[in-house]
Motif scaffolding. Structure first.
Motif, PDB file in Angstrom:
ATOM      1  N   LYS A   1       0.867  -1.156   0.080  1.00 28.60           N
ATOM      2  CA  LYS A   1       0.119   0.073   0.093  1.00 28.60           C
ATOM      3  C   LYS A   1       0.914   1.339  -0.136  1.00 28.60           C
ATOM      4  O   LYS A   1       0.666   2.217  -0.724  1.00 28.60           O
ATOM      5  CB  LYS A   1      -0.965   0.083   1.186  1.00 28.60           C
ATOM      6  N   LYS A   2       1.849   1.123   0.885  1.00 27.27           N
ATOM      7  CA  LYS A   2       2.897   2.194   0.824  1.00 27.27           C
ATOM      8  C   LYS A   2       3.567   2.521  -0.578  1.00 27.27           C
ATOM      9  O   LYS A   2       3.998   3.589  -1.105  1.00 27.27           O
ATOM     10  CB  LYS A   2       3.965   2.120   1.785  1.00 27.27           C
ATOM     11  N   LEU A   3       3.914   1.277  -1.137  1.00 29.81           N
ATOM     12  CA  LEU A   3       4.843   1.422  -2.413  1.00 29.81           C
ATOM     13  C   LEU A   3       3.921   1.838  -3.729  1.00 29.81           C
ATOM     14  O   LEU A   3       4.359   2.686  -4.392  1.00 29.81           O
ATOM     15  CB  LEU A   3       5.409  -0.003  -2.561  1.00 29.81           C
ATOM     16  N   ASP A   4       2.822   1.068  -3.671  1.00 30.10           N
ATOM     17  CA  ASP A   4       2.092   1.340  -5.070  1.00 30.10           C
ATOM     18  C   ASP A   4       0.749   0.862  -4.896  1.00 30.10           C
ATOM     19  O   ASP A   4       0.452  -0.453  -4.602  1.00 30.10           O
ATOM     20  CB  ASP A   4       2.644   0.314  -6.134  1.00 30.10           C
ATOM     21  N   LYS A   5      -0.393   1.609  -5.061  1.00 30.75           N
ATOM     22  CA  LYS A   5      -1.799   1.517  -4.843  1.00 30.75           C
ATOM     23  C   LYS A   5      -2.489   0.368  -5.765  1.00 30.75           C
ATOM     24  O   LYS A   5      -3.104  -0.508  -5.281  1.00 30.75           O
ATOM     25  CB  LYS A   5      -2.575   2.583  -5.021  1.00 30.75           C
ATOM     26  N   VAL A   6      -1.778   0.189  -6.865  1.00 31.92           N
ATOM     27  CA  VAL A   6      -2.489  -0.754  -8.003  1.00 31.92           C
ATOM     28  C   VAL A   6      -1.822  -2.120  -7.538  1.00 31.92           C
ATOM     29  O   VAL A   6      -2.710  -3.102  -7.604  1.00 31.92           O
ATOM     30  CB  VAL A   6      -1.800  -0.421  -9.437  1.00 31.92           C
ATOM     31  N   ALA A   7      -0.529  -2.082  -7.162  1.00 33.51           N
ATOM     32  CA  ALA A   7      -0.013  -3.537  -6.796  1.00 33.51           C
ATOM     33  C   ALA A   7      -0.724  -4.128  -5.265  1.00 33.51           C
ATOM     34  O   ALA A   7      -1.018  -5.031  -5.273  1.00 33.51           O
ATOM     35  CB  ALA A   7       1.502  -3.390  -6.555  1.00 33.51           C
ATOM     36  N   TYR A   8      -1.143  -3.025  -4.652  1.00 36.53           N
ATOM     37  CA  TYR A   8      -1.658  -3.409  -3.314  1.00 36.53           C
ATOM     38  C   TYR A   8      -2.995  -4.027  -3.605  1.00 36.53           C
ATOM     39  O   TYR A   8      -3.328  -4.908  -3.200  1.00 36.53           O
ATOM     40  CB  TYR A   8      -1.896  -1.874  -2.501  1.00 36.53           C
TER      41      TYR A   8
END
Length: 147
Positions: free
Chosen positions: A117-124
């Protein structure tokens, strides 16, 4: 420390050096019996907790498995490997510092989701959709609104 050459029980430390990273100590030793010199290395042994899966089985913690699932979620996303490595280190540090002997796979999944979630919303969202096994579009919509 026993001499690897003659088996004598007594050795003397001649020189001690710490590695550049500070995680290993190198010691030069001399056997008091045969006078042979040899090197030993000391490293802290830190064990990671076992992972308790949903079916109750236990598995050894595998950082490569966690990395692979994160990389799959981050596929074709603008996140550097350094950022991924830092996130993995934070997760491992949390597990080590918890002092737990076992960790539920669900807890591990939550830690991964928090970092993604901190790194990338799409990946989350990608990881959460597989991890939480969404049954319908409404659950998926709630997760997106939550972000």
């Amino acid at each position: 420390m026993r001499c690897p050459f003659c088996g004598h029980e007594e050795t003397q430390v001649v020189e001690t050096r710490e590695s550049d990273e500070g995680d290993v100590i190198r010691r030069r030793r001399r056997c008091l019996s045969c006078d042979t010199r040899f090197t030993t290395y000391e490293r802290a042994e830190v064990t990671m907790p076992s992972v308790v899966k949903k079916d109750g089985s236990r598995a050894e913690f595998d950082p490569a498995k966690m990395r692979a699932s994160m990389m799959l979620a981050l596929r074709k996303r603008p996140v550097s490997l350094e950022q991924v490595d830092a996130a993995l280190q934070r997760i491992e540090q949390k597990l080590r510092s918890s002092g737990m002997r076992e960790v539920q796979s669900s807890k591990l999944g939550e830690l991964v989701m928090r970092e993604l979630k901190k790194l990338d919303k799409v990946a989350y969202v990608r990881f959460a959709s597989v991890y939480r096994s969404f049954e319908d579009v409404d659950e998926f919509s709630r997760l997106i609104k939550e972000i």
